[in-house]
Scaffold this active site. Structure first.
Site, short mmCIF file in Angstrom:
data_model
loop_
_atom_site.label_atom_id
_atom_site.label_comp_id
_atom_site.label_asym_id
_atom_site.label_seq_id
_atom_site.Cartn_x
_atom_site.Cartn_y
_atom_site.Cartn_z
N PRO A 67 0.79 -1.25 0.00
CA PRO A 67 0.00 0.00 0.00
C PRO A 67 0.81 1.29 0.00
CG PRO A 67 0.14 -0.84 2.23
CD PRO A 67 0.90 -1.83 1.36
N CYS A 68 2.12 1.21 -0.24
CA CYS A 68 2.97 2.39 -0.03
C CYS A 68 2.56 3.59 -0.89
CB CYS A 68 4.43 2.05 -0.27
SG CYS A 68 4.80 1.47 -1.93
#
Length: 219
Positions: A170-171
């Site tokens: 999810p960065c």
């Protein structure tokens, strides 16, 4: 319904819960491919008592044959997301190379965005490797995975099940979600409810999951 996303594309826990409730309701209202089961909300338990706010979305019992089609199977009602597929009747009557998939959407308190976790099994319950999963994906999904910086797959412990699952990292989710919501001119008061359908319309492409266009449209 509290918990709108902030300007940087993140989502509060309240916003995640509200959007999850709206997604489950909307999924039942629209025309969905019969091969796909329903999204359901799975509350987490604290000392055996279901939590009112802590839980995750689940789409379980999707299987794919060598051609990449998706179909629904019947699973035991007591299924708790275990890594072994418990469906003896289906397994015995199936032919060919069938892969069974479960998809979970879990809220990340660290990144303040939803995260897609997924797991695949052979019909005998053996877990699929990442290479085997990639073989199931259509070419456009593989292109998304290879070209987009946010779609690299990792394997880490599922925060609710405490087992290793594959996940899309999810960065960069907040970055592209900010752009997506701005491009679609989603009003601030609607963002919480429409966040997950918009997000799922993109991440579904990366894992070859068919998401009806109507899910992302206004009812």
């Amino acid at each position: 319904m509290g918990g709108s996303p902030v300007g940087d594309g993140t989502l509060s826990l309240d916003g995640f819960n509200a959007s999850a409730t709206a997604l489950v309701k909307r999924w039942k209202e629209i025309e969905v491919d019969e091969s796909l089961p329903d999204w359901t909300w799975k509350p987490c338990s604290n000392l055996g008592v279901p939590s009112e706010v802590d839980g995750y979305l689940a789409l379980e019992g999707v299987y794919r044959d060598c051609g990449g089609s998706q179909e629904q199977i019947e699973e035991n009602d007591n299924s708790d997301g275990a890594d072994v597929v418990e469906c003896d009747t289906w397994v015995q009557s199936s032919s060919g190379n069938i892969h069974v998939y479960d998809f979970h959407v879990v809220y990340s308190h660290s990144y303040k965005v939803p995260v897609l976790y997924f797991q695949g099994h052979h019909s005998d319950g053996q877990l699929l490797t990442l290479d085997e999963i990639k073989q199931d994906l259509p070419s456009d999904s593989l292109k998304v995975l290879s070209e987009s910086k946010w779609t690299f797959i990792t394997r880490e412990e599922h925060p609710q099940l405490s087992r290793p699952w594959f996940t899309l990292h999810p960065c960069a989710t907040s970055d592209w979600m900010k752009l997506l919501l701005e491009e679609n001119k989603v009003a601030c008061e609607e963002q919480s409810l429409r966040y997950l359908p918009a997000w799922l319309s993109v991440v579904g492409q990366a894992v070859g999951l068919k998401i009806p266009l109507e899910l992302h449209c206004r009812p």
